[in-house]
Design an enzyme around this catalytic site. Structure first.
Site, PDB file in Angstrom:
ATOM      1  N   LYS A 166       0.887  -1.160   0.000  1.00  0.00           N
ATOM      2  CA  LYS A 166       0.000   0.000   0.000  1.00  0.00           C
ATOM      3  C   LYS A 166       0.928   1.214   0.000  1.00  0.00           C
ATOM      4  O   LYS A 166       1.523   1.573   1.005  1.00  0.00           O
ATOM      5  CB  LYS A 166      -0.891  -0.025   1.238  1.00  0.00           C
ATOM      6  CG  LYS A 166      -2.122   0.902   1.138  1.00  0.00           C
ATOM      7  CD  LYS A 166      -1.795   2.317   1.543  1.00  0.00           C
ATOM      8  CE  LYS A 166      -3.058   3.164   1.637  1.00  0.00           C
ATOM      9  NZ  LYS A 166      -2.742   4.581   1.944  1.00  0.00           N
ATOM     10  N   ARG A 225       2.082   6.039  15.809  1.00  0.00           N
ATOM     11  CA  ARG A 225       1.558   5.087  16.795  1.00  0.00           C
ATOM     12  C   ARG A 225       0.076   4.822  16.537  1.00  0.00           C
ATOM     13  O   ARG A 225      -0.372   3.672  16.581  1.00  0.00           O
ATOM     14  CB  ARG A 225       1.751   5.617  18.211  1.00  0.00           C
ATOM     15  CG  ARG A 225       1.367   4.588  19.269  1.00  0.00           C
ATOM     16  CD  ARG A 225       1.332   5.108  20.702  1.00  0.00           C
ATOM     17  NE  ARG A 225       2.536   5.786  21.111  1.00  0.00           N
ATOM     18  CZ  ARG A 225       2.859   6.004  22.394  1.00  0.00           C
ATOM     19  NH1 ARG A 225       2.053   5.583  23.363  1.00  0.00           N
ATOM     20  NH2 ARG A 225       3.965   6.647  22.701  1.00  0.00           N
ATOM     21  N   GLY A 228      -0.252   2.543  13.451  1.00  0.00           N
ATOM     22  CA  GLY A 228       0.184   1.179  13.738  1.00  0.00           C
ATOM     23  C   GLY A 228      -0.789   0.428  14.616  1.00  0.00           C
ATOM     24  O   GLY A 228      -1.115  -0.741  14.361  1.00  0.00           O
ATOM     25  N   GLU A 247       6.591  -0.383  13.310  1.00  0.00           N
ATOM     26  CA  GLU A 247       7.557   0.521  13.935  1.00  0.00           C
ATOM     27  C   GLU A 247       6.859   1.867  14.054  1.00  0.00           C
ATOM     28  O   GLU A 247       6.419   2.422  13.052  1.00  0.00           O
ATOM     29  CB  GLU A 247       8.818   0.619  13.080  1.00  0.00           C
ATOM     30  CG  GLU A 247       9.937   1.386  13.756  1.00  0.00           C
ATOM     31  CD  GLU A 247      10.387   2.563  12.935  1.00  0.00           C
ATOM     32  OE1 GLU A 247      10.181   3.699  13.411  1.00  0.00           O
ATOM     33  OE2 GLU A 247      10.925   2.358  11.847  1.00  0.00           O
ATOM     34  N   CYS A 284      12.825   8.514  12.515  1.00  0.00           N
ATOM     35  CA  CYS A 284      12.299   7.769  13.656  1.00  0.00           C
ATOM     36  C   CYS A 284      13.333   7.654  14.764  1.00  0.00           C
ATOM     37  O   CYS A 284      12.988   7.345  15.907  1.00  0.00           O
ATOM     38  CB  CYS A 284      11.811   6.392  13.226  1.00  0.00           C
ATOM     39  SG  CYS A 284      12.861   5.581  12.016  1.00  0.00           S
TER      40      CYS A 284
END
Length: 508
Positions: A166, A225, A228, A247, A284
């Protein structure tokens, strides 16, 4: 919505021709093609699969300037970064080709039958096999190395899993070019078309449909976050739950130990700003937290860091949405009681972010968990600790992190050794006298960590160990040589792959 446009990161204006948006029917077709290709692809030999991965790298390089131009336009990142990331993307494909050839990932174990033993043992042989089709979500901050042909895709393909990507809507032209290169490699390698599929569209519904499709057996994700956790929830609510390797969130504490701070506080402050503002802070592993014990050198560090941040020019952020979220995050920090704004860089706007530096005390930090939340961009908080006990208390109160950095001299080694067990419980990578921005693609790298850094602290998304996420063990008991998988047969020994035979490691 049936189509959408790419956007110029620098201005926020539309760019290029309208792009067709994939819908639920396209998701179903892509997953069906991946499922149909699975048995053929997983049966490929080590050399054939390795050559395929190398061909992908060659095809990406063959895209030339159009890929670099799309990258810089859609991300706002400089050409040198585009070239470096392209090299890393191709490098990790070639790394996994080498991994596949050597065969260690198969983790073969053979325990021969012991019929003469009082309690006889059957013949048992084990190997790892691919889990099935994998869904991969492209990341906003790495249009190449963590996206369509990124580490998740490379490791899944290396494992023998077809991949359905995606693509991230922030860089759809870049992603489509990469997808074309991979499809060319698929065809040139004589593999089924379903080995790689690429879906395009800006909606969350597209990704949700992909995760919920029963033919998808695992998910790789790099992002926020909230994103995910949404995918984890969807995956766990399926009739057959699947793992999501996400992650997500990290502020990557940097510890300035006393002797190092005393010896080179000013130099550390200058170097820190370079790491903090690199790529507009959109890493990150960005150093979003600095911890130090009050003492000589701390003021020099702060003075240098404050000066560096104050002089930093605003930088283009990946998307206007990311820029808006960043502005909201630093505004919240600036208004938090007990948090002092030390410096602000040049004035930003709807597409550009300003660098920020804050400070607080350990007791304030411990009392307000919100101070330790990730602000995705060039923002960091310095926490002043009274002593070792307070420093340790701050570390013990942290969420899981991708990295922790120790700046230390020889005289700091005792303190570092005492802190190491605390750090090990909270991070995936501990580094000394460097900066966390920069993740080497190699065998010993861990790019992961306890929640919320990732959804599964046992794994990494960078390095050769990433292949393990998309494999599972199968044991074969008393099967005849003719029925056993070829690599587990007696006549396969000598092929260069490692095997644990009756507890003894043999190579070939």
């Amino acid at each position: 919505m049936t189509e959408f446009r790419s956007v110029i990161a620098e201005t926020g204006e539309p760019h290029g021709e309208p792009l067709a948006v994939h819908g639920p029917a396209d998701v179903a077709a892509a997953c069906a093609a991946a499922d149909a290709a699975f048995d053929t692809y997983r049966a490929t030999g080590r050399e054939e699969r390795a050559a395929f991965l190398e061909r992908i790298a060659d095809e990406i390089m063959a895209l030339g300037d159009p890929l670099l131009d799309a990258y810089t336009t859609e991300s706002g990142l400089p050409r040198a970064r585009a070239e470096g990331e392209r090299g890393r993307t191709c490098g990790q494909m070639r790394l996994f080709a080498d991994v596949v050839r050597k065969g260690q990932w198969l983790q073969m174990r053979i325990d021969p039958a012991l019929p003469e033993r009082a309690l006889s043992r059957p013949d048992l042989r084990l190997r790892m096999i691919p889990v099935g089709p994998v869904a991969v979500f492209g990341a906003s901050n790495f249009p190449l190395a963590f996206s369509t042909a990124g580490g998740d895709t490379a490791s899944a393909l290396a494992a023998g899993c077809p991949v359905v990507v995606k693509g991230h809507p922030a860089h759809p032209i870049t992603g489509s070019l990469i997808a074309r290169a991979i499809r060319t490699a698929v065809a040139a390698s004589g593999l089924p078309e379903g080995v790689f599929q690429h879906l395009v569209g800006p909606s969350n519904e597209l990704g949700a449909a992909l995760v919920k499709d029963p033919r998808i057996m695992a998910v790789g994700f790099t992002g926020s976050r909230s994103g995910g956790l949404a995918l984890v929830k969807l995956a766990q609510e399926r009739e057959v739950p699947i793992p999501v390797y996400a992650e997500m969130s990290s502020i990557n504490p940097v510890l300035l130990l006393p002797e190092a701070l005393k010896a080179r506080g000013e130099a550390l402050g200058t170097a820190f700003v370079g790491s903090l503002t690199m790529g507009a802070g959109q890493f990150c592993t960005n150093p979003g937290l600095v911890l130090a014990i009050e003492g000589e050198g701390l003021d020099a560090f702060i003075a240098a860091a404050t000066g560096g941040v104050s002089g930093a020019q605003p930088q283009t952020m990946l998307t206007a949405g990311i820029a808006a979220a960043y502005a909201k995050g630093v505004e919240k920090l600036a208004g938090t009681p007990g948090v002092e704004t030390l410096a602000k860089g040049g004035e930003g706007n709807r597409t550009h972010g300003s660098a920020f530096l804050f400070q607080t005390t350990a007791d304030k930090f411990l009392a307000d968990k919100a101070i330790g939340e990730e602000v995705f961009g060039a923002s960091s908080v310095i926490v002043r600790c009274k002593d070792e006990a307070e420093l340790k208390a701050v570390l013990e109160g942290l969420e899981g992190q991708l990295t922790a950095t120790l700046h230390m001299d020889d005289a700091d080694e005792g303190l570092a050794a005492r802190l190491l067990p605390v750090l090990e419980r909270r991070v995936g990578r501990i580094l000394a006298n460097g900066w966390p921005t920069g993740v080497e693609v190699c065998h010993a790298m861990v790019h992961g960590g306890p929640f919320p850094a990732t959804s599964d602290a046992r794994t990494t998304s960078v390095g050769s160990l990433a292949i393990d996420r998309y494999l599972r063990p199968v044991s074969y008991q008393n099967l005849s040589q003719a029925v056993l998988p070829p690599e587990l047969r007696d006549d396969a020994r000598g092929d260069g792959a490692p095997r644990l035979i009756d507890g003894t490691l043999t190579i070939g």
